[in-house]
Design a protein around this motif. Structure first.
Motif, mmCIF file in Angstrom:
data_model
loop_
_atom_site.group_PDB
_atom_site.id
_atom_site.type_symbol
_atom_site.label_atom_id
_atom_site.label_comp_id
_atom_site.label_asym_id
_atom_site.label_seq_id
_atom_site.Cartn_x
_atom_site.Cartn_y
_atom_site.Cartn_z
ATOM 1 N N GLY A 36 0.819 -1.195 0.000
ATOM 2 C CA GLY A 36 0.000 0.000 0.000
ATOM 3 C C GLY A 36 0.859 1.253 0.000
ATOM 4 N N TYR A 37 0.321 2.318 -0.582
ATOM 5 C CA TYR A 37 0.983 3.626 -0.609
ATOM 6 C C TYR A 37 -0.032 4.652 -0.140
ATOM 7 N N CYS A 38 0.293 5.364 0.945
ATOM 8 C CA CYS A 38 -0.606 6.356 1.531
ATOM 9 C C CYS A 38 0.077 7.718 1.593
ATOM 10 N N VAL A 39 -0.741 8.756 1.549
ATOM 11 C CA VAL A 39 -0.217 10.124 1.635
ATOM 12 C C VAL A 39 -0.974 10.906 2.702
ATOM 13 N N HIS A 40 -0.272 11.846 3.322
ATOM 14 C CA HIS A 40 -0.883 12.737 4.302
ATOM 15 C C HIS A 40 -1.475 13.967 3.625
ATOM 16 N N ARG A 49 -8.844 15.030 1.456
ATOM 17 C CA ARG A 49 -7.851 14.718 2.489
ATOM 18 C C ARG A 49 -8.396 13.505 3.232
ATOM 19 N N VAL A 50 -7.770 12.371 2.988
ATOM 20 C CA VAL A 50 -8.210 11.116 3.583
ATOM 21 C C VAL A 50 -7.173 10.704 4.630
ATOM 22 N N VAL A 79 -4.664 8.733 6.859
ATOM 23 C CA VAL A 79 -3.874 7.546 6.515
ATOM 24 C C VAL A 79 -4.486 6.266 7.092
ATOM 25 N N PRO A 80 -4.950 6.238 8.344
ATOM 26 C CA PRO A 80 -5.558 4.995 8.836
ATOM 27 C C PRO A 80 -6.753 4.544 7.988
ATOM 28 N N LEU A 81 -7.560 5.494 7.525
ATOM 29 C CA LEU A 81 -8.689 5.155 6.656
ATOM 30 C C LEU A 81 -8.204 4.648 5.299
ATOM 31 N N GLN A 82 -7.153 5.279 4.748
ATOM 32 C CA GLN A 82 -6.586 4.796 3.488
ATOM 33 C C GLN A 82 -6.163 3.334 3.634
ATOM 34 N N ASN A 83 -5.502 3.006 4.740
ATOM 35 C CA ASN A 83 -5.048 1.634 4.951
ATOM 36 C C ASN A 83 -6.200 0.641 5.007
ATOM 37 N N ILE A 84 -7.282 1.018 5.669
ATOM 38 C CA ILE A 84 -8.460 0.136 5.743
ATOM 39 C C ILE A 84 -9.031 -0.087 4.344
#
Length: 133
Positions: free
Chosen positions: A8-12, A19-20, A22-27
């Motif tokens: 996975g690749y997440c951004v702040h 603006r999502v 990061v914990p929600l992006q991971n889910i």
């Protein structure tokens, strides 16, 4: 060496006006891959600086051992078209895939790259479209 899993690749930073957290992006990323029966590997978080893609390029260097990457949106890709072209080539050269959850798209070949570029073009034009007739 056998390629295994999707990182996975997440951004702040916001992407395309969103603006999502990061914990929600991971889910979202984990659930997306689980529904496809694909292995999710822990995400990497981009540095919290505007236009930073250090972690993304680090992930691209790992594509010899990963099946691919998963991101929340295509708009997490660099805004610079030349840099995006380098990413497209790396994906094609390593026979990898990047999944984009919001757009329900995958990047694996030239046709997919063109669809992504079309979306970037349309998004840039939207603010210039008529709001009323």
């Amino acid at each position: 060496m056998i390629k295994q899993g999707y990182r996975g690749y997440c951004v702040h930073q916001p992407f395309n006006g969103l603006r999502v957290p990061v914990p929600l992006q991971n889910i979202v990323l984990r659930d997306f891959l689980n529904r496809k029966g694909l292995m999710f590997k822990l995400s990497v978080n981009e540095l919290d600086f505007p236009n930073s893609h250090v972690q993304l390029f680090s992930l691209l260097d790992q594509l010899d051992v990963l099946e691919g990457l998963v991101m929340t949106s295509i708009f997490m890709l660099p805004s610079d078209a030349i840099i995006r072209q380098k990413i497209y080539r790396r994906i094609q050269d390593t026979h990898s895939i990047i999944y984009f959850v919001i757009e329900n798209m995958a990047l694996k070949d030239v046709d997919d790259a063109q669809k992504i570029e079309d979306l970037f073009s349309m998004t840039r034009l939207l603010p210039h479209c008529l709001k009323k007739i």
